[in-house]
Structure formats: C-alpha cells, structure tokens
Design a protein around this motif. Structure first.
Motif, short mmCIF file in Angstrom:
data_model
loop_
_atom_site.label_atom_id
_atom_site.label_comp_id
_atom_site.label_asym_id
_atom_site.label_seq_id
_atom_site.Cartn_x
_atom_site.Cartn_y
_atom_site.Cartn_z
N PHE A 106 -0.12 8.24 -1.53
CA PHE A 106 -0.33 9.65 -1.86
C PHE A 106 -1.39 9.86 -2.94
CE2 PHE A 106 4.16 9.69 -0.34
CZ PHE A 106 3.94 10.45 0.80
N SER A 107 -2.03 8.81 -3.40
CA SER A 107 -3.08 8.97 -4.41
C SER A 107 -4.22 9.77 -3.80
CB SER A 107 -3.59 7.61 -4.87
OG SER A 107 -2.56 6.88 -5.50
N MET A 108 -4.83 10.65 -4.63
CA MET A 108 -5.82 11.59 -4.10
C MET A 108 -6.95 10.90 -3.36
SD MET A 108 -6.93 14.65 -3.67
CE MET A 108 -6.15 15.82 -4.77
N PHE A 109 -7.43 9.76 -3.86
CA PHE A 109 -8.62 9.17 -3.25
C PHE A 109 -8.34 7.84 -2.57
CE2 PHE A 109 -10.33 11.62 -6.97
CZ PHE A 109 -10.62 12.74 -6.21
N SER A 110 -7.07 7.51 -2.34
CA SER A 110 -6.78 6.25 -1.68
C SER A 110 -7.08 6.38 -0.20
CB SER A 110 -5.31 5.86 -1.87
OG SER A 110 -4.47 6.70 -1.11
N GLN A 111 -7.47 5.29 0.40
CA GLN A 111 -7.71 5.27 1.83
C GLN A 111 -7.03 4.03 2.40
OE1 GLN A 111 -9.39 7.53 3.58
NE2 GLN A 111 -9.93 8.77 1.81
N VAL A 112 -6.05 4.24 3.27
CA VAL A 112 -5.39 3.09 3.90
C VAL A 112 -6.38 2.34 4.76
CG1 VAL A 112 -3.66 2.44 5.60
CG2 VAL A 112 -3.10 4.09 3.82
N ASN A 113 -7.22 3.05 5.48
CA ASN A 113 -8.24 2.44 6.30
C ASN A 113 -9.60 2.99 5.90
OD1 ASN A 113 -10.00 1.54 8.27
ND2 ASN A 113 -8.61 1.95 9.98
N PRO A 114 -10.44 2.21 5.19
CA PRO A 114 -11.73 2.72 4.71
C PRO A 114 -12.62 3.22 5.81
CG PRO A 114 -11.17 0.62 3.67
CD PRO A 114 -10.19 0.82 4.79
N ASP A 115 -12.40 2.79 7.05
CA ASP A 115 -13.24 3.23 8.15
C ASP A 115 -13.13 4.74 8.38
OD1 ASP A 115 -14.03 0.64 8.52
OD2 ASP A 115 -12.62 0.25 10.16
N HIS A 116 -12.04 5.34 7.90
CA HIS A 116 -11.84 6.78 8.11
C HIS A 116 -12.35 7.59 6.92
CE1 HIS A 116 -9.48 6.37 11.79
NE2 HIS A 116 -8.91 5.34 11.22
N LYS A 146 0.81 -1.22 0.00
CA LYS A 146 0.00 0.00 0.00
C LYS A 146 0.85 1.27 0.00
CE LYS A 146 -3.97 -2.15 2.24
NZ LYS A 146 -4.87 -2.17 3.44
N LEU A 147 2.14 1.12 0.20
CA LEU A 147 3.01 2.30 0.27
C LEU A 147 2.98 3.09 -1.03
CD1 LEU A 147 6.24 1.15 2.15
CD2 LEU A 147 4.70 3.02 2.79
N SER A 148 2.99 2.40 -2.17
CA SER A 148 3.07 3.10 -3.46
C SER A 148 1.83 3.93 -3.76
CB SER A 148 3.30 2.09 -4.59
OG SER A 148 2.24 1.17 -4.66
N ARG A 173 9.53 17.55 -2.06
CA ARG A 173 8.80 16.29 -2.19
C ARG A 173 8.38 15.81 -0.81
NH1 ARG A 173 13.00 11.99 -1.88
NH2 ARG A 173 14.95 13.08 -1.41
N LEU A 174 7.44 14.88 -0.80
CA LEU A 174 6.97 14.25 0.44
C LEU A 174 7.15 12.75 0.29
CD1 LEU A 174 5.57 14.76 3.17
CD2 LEU A 174 3.37 14.52 2.02
N THR A 175 7.85 12.12 1.24
CA THR A 175 8.13 10.69 1.14
C THR A 175 7.58 9.96 2.36
OG1 THR A 175 10.29 10.90 2.21
CG2 THR A 175 10.23 11.14 -0.19
N VAL A 176 7.48 8.63 2.23
CA VAL A 176 6.99 7.81 3.34
C VAL A 176 7.78 6.51 3.40
CG1 VAL A 176 5.21 6.76 1.86
CG2 VAL A 176 4.95 6.71 4.36
N SER A 177 7.98 6.01 4.59
CA SER A 177 8.59 4.69 4.79
C SER A 177 7.90 4.01 5.96
CB SER A 177 10.09 4.81 5.06
OG SER A 177 10.33 5.55 6.26
N SER A 178 7.87 2.69 5.92
CA SER A 178 7.27 1.93 7.01
C SER A 178 7.84 0.52 6.97
CB SER A 178 5.74 1.88 6.88
OG SER A 178 5.18 1.03 7.87
N ALA A 179 8.06 -0.05 8.15
CA ALA A 179 8.56 -1.42 8.23
C ALA A 179 7.43 -2.44 8.10
CB ALA A 179 9.29 -1.63 9.55
N GLY A 180 6.19 -1.95 7.98
CA GLY A 180 5.06 -2.85 7.80
C GLY A 180 3.97 -2.64 8.82
N LYS A 181 2.97 -3.48 8.77
CA LYS A 181 1.81 -3.37 9.65
C LYS A 181 2.22 -3.41 11.12
CE LYS A 181 -2.72 -5.40 10.54
NZ LYS A 181 -3.67 -6.51 10.21
N ASP A 182 1.67 -2.44 11.87
CA ASP A 182 1.91 -2.32 13.32
C ASP A 182 3.36 -2.02 13.67
OD1 ASP A 182 -0.79 -2.89 13.91
OD2 ASP A 182 -0.41 -5.04 13.77
N ARG A 183 4.13 -1.52 12.69
CA ARG A 183 5.54 -1.21 12.96
C ARG A 183 5.87 0.26 12.69
NH1 ARG A 183 9.43 -5.78 10.60
NH2 ARG A 183 10.82 -4.70 12.06
N GLY A 184 4.83 1.10 12.73
CA GLY A 184 5.05 2.54 12.62
C GLY A 184 5.32 3.01 11.20
#
Length: 276
Positions: free
Chosen positions: A79-89, A74-76, A112-123
C-alpha cells in the motif's frame, strides 16, 4: 477487461441487501480499482470472486483472484504510495498509486483496506472493511436525480508537469478522483508540445525539470497568445522568498511547496478559474 481476458467472475452477496452510509462514488472507485487489478494481474481464463459480508463489527467487501499473487516479503509494502509489485507496470500506474489512494479513501470512512496472499502464483485477496456504524437499517429514501449540469460544476481541464513520474501520476490520480480532466507529461518539452492539441484551464508545473525548466516553460506559455491567460500553479520543493519571486516574475498565479496540501490546491484551482 474481464471479458477480454476470459475471466470467470462470481459475485456472492448476503441474502438481504446491505444499506450503508458512505461516499457512493469513492466506494465504487475503490471496488473498481480492486477489480481492475484482479483482472490485470490474473492470467487469461482466471477466476475472480467479489463477496460482501457483515457482522456486528463491520461490513467487508472482498475481491479475490487466482492470479500472480504477492510474495510474502512484498505484502507489507503493497500500500505504499510509490511501491510497484511489478515494475513493468510503472508507466500505466501499476498497483502502487491506486492501492495507496484506495487505502486512504477507506481510512477516511473510518475503515481499512487489507490484503492477503498465499504467495507467488497463488492469488490474492483485497478486502474493504467498513465499520458497522456505516450501516443504515432502513433503505435510503430515493432522491431526485441531480441535474446533469451540477456534475460539471468545478471540473476543469488540468495539465500536470513533473519529471518525478510517481509524484505526477499520484497528483493526476487525486485530481481525477475529483472529476477533473487531466493530462500528464514528464518534461518541459512535452508540456509545450501537448499545448498544441490540449487546452488546459490550469497548469500545475514543477520548477526543477531537466532540460527546459519550469520557469522557462512558464515564460513560453505567457508569451504565447493562445495560452497567455491560463492559470499556472508552481508545485515545487523550492519555497524560499527568492524562489517565490522568480515564479511571480515568470507569470505564475500560485506557488505551492511539496508536499502540497490538497485542500489548498483545490481552492487555488477553483479561485483561479473563477477569476478568469
């Protein structure tokens, strides 16, 4: 929000102040968005860190947390305009719209704006990268405070009506970034109802609404004494001559086809209000 969720926040700054040449309001809004998301998506009692660093190439402002994290697939799309990581929000704006606008604002700065994450529940960690040329060596010369009245010039009460929730919320966010007071509804019936307790100066109205159409809403607005003089702007996917004739006959002042040019829309809002 940080206090309510008992988060620990740590701010790490360089030993010397960094003076940059940038849009102060926009940078603050983007940082605010990143901090809000970190607080929202980190379980109570979490850890959030805001850092600023600089080298010869760029200035980096980062917001890191130990929250829900982001799955690699989901990282890629984050930043999409209408993507939702959690549909509940979805209804409260979620991550998608704020991050997309934040990314665009930083790109307008040449950054630019970048993002990184080690995965689910890892910040996760979101970083603003501003080019080194944004840096100003001397501290900015203090300026006189702008009179409060200047801040209110051009700011209007606006009602956005569109059954496409993502499109409506995105347009609302853009208008709010410009300082307008905005209300958003997703049907013609809701538009008529909100006018009983909210008095907009401008209404941005989609035509293809389910149930009560945008044309029906416009006619109702023009037939009501308290709203007959409001500025109405059609925002629609319909742009044929007959469509424009229909909106003109229904009392619209302007007709824009999607996707709307934001600069032209702003001009319409200003010129329409100025003409009243």
């Amino acid at each position: 929000m940080l206090e309510a969720k008992a988060h620990e926040i740590v701010v790490e700054l360089p030993p010397r102040p960094l003076h940059i040449q940038a849009d102060r309001l926009r940078v603050a809004q983007v940082l605010g968005n990143l901090l809000t998301n970190a607080a929202k998506y980190t379980p109570p009692g979490g850890y959030i860190e805001l850092t600023a660093t600089a080298d010869d190439a760029e200035i980096v402002l980062s917001v890191a947390d130990d929250g829900i994290g982001i799955e690699s697939d989901k990282l890629s799309a984050i930043f999409s305009m209408f993507s939702q990581v959690n549909p509940d929000h979805h209804r409260e704006g979620g991550l998608g719209i704020g991050l997309a606008l934040s990314k665009s604002l930083m790109e307008l700065h040449g950054g630019r704006l970048t993002v990184s994450s080690a995965g689910k529940d890892r910040g996760s960690c979101f970083s603003i990268h501003l080019p080194a040329q944004c840096r100003v060596v001397p501290a900015p010369v203090p300026t006189r405070d702008v009179p409060a009245i200047a801040a209110s010039v051009g700011k209007r009460r606006i009602l956005v009506v569109d059954d496409n929730v993502d499109a409506a919320d995105a347009l609302t966010a853009l208008l709010e970034l410009e300082g307008h007071e905005v209300r958003t509804v997703y049907s013609g019936e809701e538009a008529i109802d909100i006018l009983t307790h909210f008095s907009p100066e401008v209404i941005l109205l989609d035509l293809g609404l389910p149930g009560m159409s945008g044309i029906d809403v416009a006619r109702c607005i023009r037939a009501t004494p308290t709203t007959k003089d409001v500025t109405m702007i059609a925002i629609t996917g319909w742009g044929q001559p007959q469509d424009r004739q229909r909106t003109a006959e229904a009392g619209f002042d302007f007709h824009f086809t999607k996707p709307v040019d934001v600069a032209q829309l702003s001009q319409a809002i200003e010129s329409a209000v100025a003409a009243t």
